[in-house]
Design a protein around this motif. Structure first.
Motif, PDB file in Angstrom:
ATOM      1  N   VAL A  52       0.744  -1.224   0.003  1.00 18.72           N
ATOM      2  CA  VAL A  52      -0.105  -0.009   0.085  1.00 18.72           C
ATOM      3  C   VAL A  52       1.052   1.341   0.082  1.00 18.72           C
ATOM      4  CG1 VAL A  52      -2.002  -0.981   1.215  1.00 18.72           C
ATOM      5  CG2 VAL A  52      -0.148  -0.155   2.736  1.00 18.72           C
ATOM      6  N   TYR A  53       0.357   2.367  -0.390  1.00 19.22           N
ATOM      7  CA  TYR A  53       1.030   3.646  -0.528  1.00 19.22           C
ATOM      8  C   TYR A  53       0.044   4.692   0.434  1.00 19.22           C
ATOM      9  CZ  TYR A  53      -2.172   4.822  -4.269  1.00 19.22           C
ATOM     10  OH  TYR A  53      -3.151   4.699  -5.085  1.00 19.22           O
ATOM     11  N   TYR A  95       4.483   6.860   6.452  1.00 17.19           N
ATOM     12  CA  TYR A  95       4.015   7.361   5.155  1.00 17.19           C
ATOM     13  C   TYR A  95       4.826   6.685   4.044  1.00 17.19           C
ATOM     14  CZ  TYR A  95       3.166  10.493   1.346  1.00 17.19           C
ATOM     15  OH  TYR A  95       2.817  10.931   0.215  1.00 17.19           O
ATOM     16  N   CYS A  96       4.062   6.091   3.135  1.00 13.53           N
ATOM     17  CA  CYS A  96       4.477   5.185   2.048  1.00 13.53           C
ATOM     18  C   CYS A  96       4.467   5.665   0.505  1.00 13.53           C
ATOM     19  CB  CYS A  96       3.935   3.735   2.171  1.00 13.53           C
ATOM     20  SG  CYS A  96       3.833   2.914   3.643  1.00 13.53           S
ATOM     21  N   ALA A  99      -5.327  13.044   3.477  1.00 18.62           N
ATOM     22  CA  ALA A  99      -6.366  12.637   2.866  1.00 18.62           C
ATOM     23  C   ALA A  99      -7.446  13.855   2.637  1.00 18.62           C
ATOM     24  CB  ALA A  99      -7.073  11.612   3.506  1.00 18.62           C
ATOM     25  N   ASP A 100      -7.496  14.704   3.610  1.00 18.66           N
ATOM     26  CA  ASP A 100      -8.529  16.067   3.399  1.00 18.66           C
ATOM     27  C   ASP A 100      -7.998  17.077   2.678  1.00 18.66           C
ATOM     28  OD1 ASP A 100      -6.625  16.842   5.190  1.00 18.66           O
ATOM     29  OD2 ASP A 100      -8.110  17.153   7.022  1.00 18.66           O
ATOM     30  N   GLY A 101      -6.732  16.918   2.140  1.00 19.54           N
ATOM     31  CA  GLY A 101      -5.989  18.148   1.327  1.00 19.54           C
ATOM     32  C   GLY A 101      -5.268  18.935   2.155  1.00 19.54           C
ATOM     33  N   ILE A 104      -5.414   8.666   7.767  1.00 23.16           N
ATOM     34  CA  ILE A 104      -5.075   7.538   7.277  1.00 23.16           C
ATOM     35  C   ILE A 104      -5.730   7.479   5.681  1.00 23.16           C
ATOM     36  CG2 ILE A 104      -5.323   5.010   6.826  1.00 23.16           C
ATOM     37  CD1 ILE A 104      -3.472   5.825   9.249  1.00 23.16           C
ATOM     38  N   ASP A 105      -5.013   7.167   4.808  1.00 19.07           N
ATOM     39  CA  ASP A 105      -5.426   7.203   3.348  1.00 19.07           C
ATOM     40  C   ASP A 105      -6.085   5.900   2.974  1.00 19.07           C
ATOM     41  OD1 ASP A 105      -4.236   9.686   2.262  1.00 19.07           O
ATOM     42  OD2 ASP A 105      -2.414   8.894   2.573  1.00 19.07           O
TER      43      ASP A 105
END
Length: 417
Positions: free
Chosen positions: A277-278, A295-296, A315-317, A413-414
């Protein structure tokens, strides 16, 4: 005259005796004094320590006569260092023997040892009705133990892994060497119990060899409960990257905490389908009870965990500053004068100027940039409240009023498809 008649009678008697002797000495089967079946040669001697070739309904069959001429019978017998199987009548058997555990060469009869490429018996063909590698009439590789001539096979539905000349191979309950994905043990997630066996020789692997200690790109396994289809919980159905650990099992985590796997001095996180995953993710290494933030990177092709200090987009920008230790984990505590929690820089709200943030059981006073306020004698926030701080930046005294409290926040988290 009497003398001539007597001579004729003697000649007739001699002829009868001669005929009787031929009958006794003619080659064929007879019984010895103990009632055991033996084979007599033309010379009248019993065949011993030798093979006997015979014909039965147009087919050649073989017997073996022992030292006293009696036949080897009823199961396995060793002749000149080779194992043979004889039925109750002493006939040497060929093909599959004893519930398909052994195989005797159709031409020579000796029990097979080592690798043999043999047609899968019709009685087993149903087992491969949905198998992409084997169908009715297919040939497959079997391995017969040189020590006892018994084939390698699994005791149950899961695959047995055997080491042959330093190389690991998988065998199912019928003894068929495995190609591609195979379930070796029950695990959670399910794919963590799978291994992959090279479908052909190449890329450093022999046909059938267990893939281990390397990355491999391949379509994931089909569902074991619904053959011929892909179960979304097991595999995507697309070509994916997988990492097979040194023990041959797929690196895979759970949906709640991904597996952190060290590969060539870098850290990668794997989901419950065994795919790397990234983005910002949470995971733990084998044996760890606590999960950490990593963080990948921003894409699948560059998904090793990053280290050091860098900025990134959540994730929220929102843009944040993140600090990862050398092992990729998000740092918690004070680093270079700034306060981090699970790798994320903690900053006071802009309308407060300064705030108190509790991390690791300590109340740190921080600014809007996240810097820790050390050894301050009279620090004033936007509302005029005053405090003093210790040399490590923790709150020493509320001089007048109280600073606002900031609850530490972890990175978002993404969610990756």
């Amino acid at each position: 005259m009497l003398r001539e008649k007597l001579a004729k009678l003697l000649l007739v008697a001699g002829a009868l005796a001669a005929i009787s002797a031929v009958d006794v000495m003619a080659a064929g089967w007879t019984t010895n004094a103990s009632g055991e079946q033996v084979y007599v040669q033309d010379s009248g001697s019993v065949v011993t320590n030798s093979w006997i070739k015979a014909n039965s309904n147009g087919q050649v069959i073989w017997y073996y006569a022992t030292q006293d001429g009696t036949l080897r019978r009823d199961g396995w017998q060793t002749v000149n260092g080779y194992k043979y199987y004889f039925d109750g009548n002493g006939v040497m058997q060929t093909g599959w023997i004893d519930d398909y555990k052994y195989y005797c060469d159709p031409n020579y009869g000796a029990a097979a040892t080592g690798w043999k490429y043999i047609a899968i018996p019709d009685e087993m063909s149903y087992y491969y009705s949905d198998n992409s590698h084997y169908t009715t009439g297919s040939y497959a590789w079997f391995y017969f133990n040189p020590g006892n001539a018994q084939k390698y096979y699994a005791d149950g539905e899961n695959i047995a892994v055997k080491t042959i000349n330093g190389v690991k191979y998988g065998f199912d309950e019928n003894g068929v060497m495995q190609l591609g994905w195979a379930k070796v043990t029950d695990a959670s997630p399910e794919i963590a119990g799978y291994m992959y066996f090279a479908e052909k020789t190449g890329n450093g692997f022999k046909e059938g060899q267990q893939v281990a200690g390397t990355w491999y790109t391949v379509v994931g396994p089909m569902s074991s409960s619904s053959s011929g289809t892909y179960d979304d919980s097991l595999a995507t159905g697309d070509v994916e990257y997988f990492y097979f650990k040194n023990n041959g099992y797929v690196a895979a985590g759970t949906s709640g905490s991904y597996l952190v796997q060290s590969i060539n001095s870098k850290k990668y996180l794997f989901n419950e389908k065994g795919n790397p995953v990234y983005g910002m993710q949470k995971g733990s290494a084998e044996g760890e009870t606590e999960s950490y933030y990593y963080y990948c990177g921003s894409k699948k092709t560059e998904c090793s965990a990053k280290t050091g200090k860098f900025t990134m987009t959540e994730a929220d920008g929102d843009r944040i500053t993140f600090y990862a230790q050398s092992n990729g984990r998000g740092y918690t505590g004070v680093k270079d004068g700034y306060l981090y929690y699970n790798g994320k820089l903690q900053c006071a709200d802009s309308d407060c100027k300064y705030m108190v943030c509790n991390v690791n059981g300590k109340d740190y006073v921080i600014s809007t940039s996240g810097s820790v306020q050390k050894s301050k004698t009279s620090l004033k926030d936007a509302d005029g409240n005053k405090v003093s701080t210790n040399s490590d930046g923790t709150l020493k005294e509320n001089i007048s009023g109280n600073f606002e409290t900031l609850t530490p926040t972890s990175p978002d988290i993404d969610e990756i498809d």
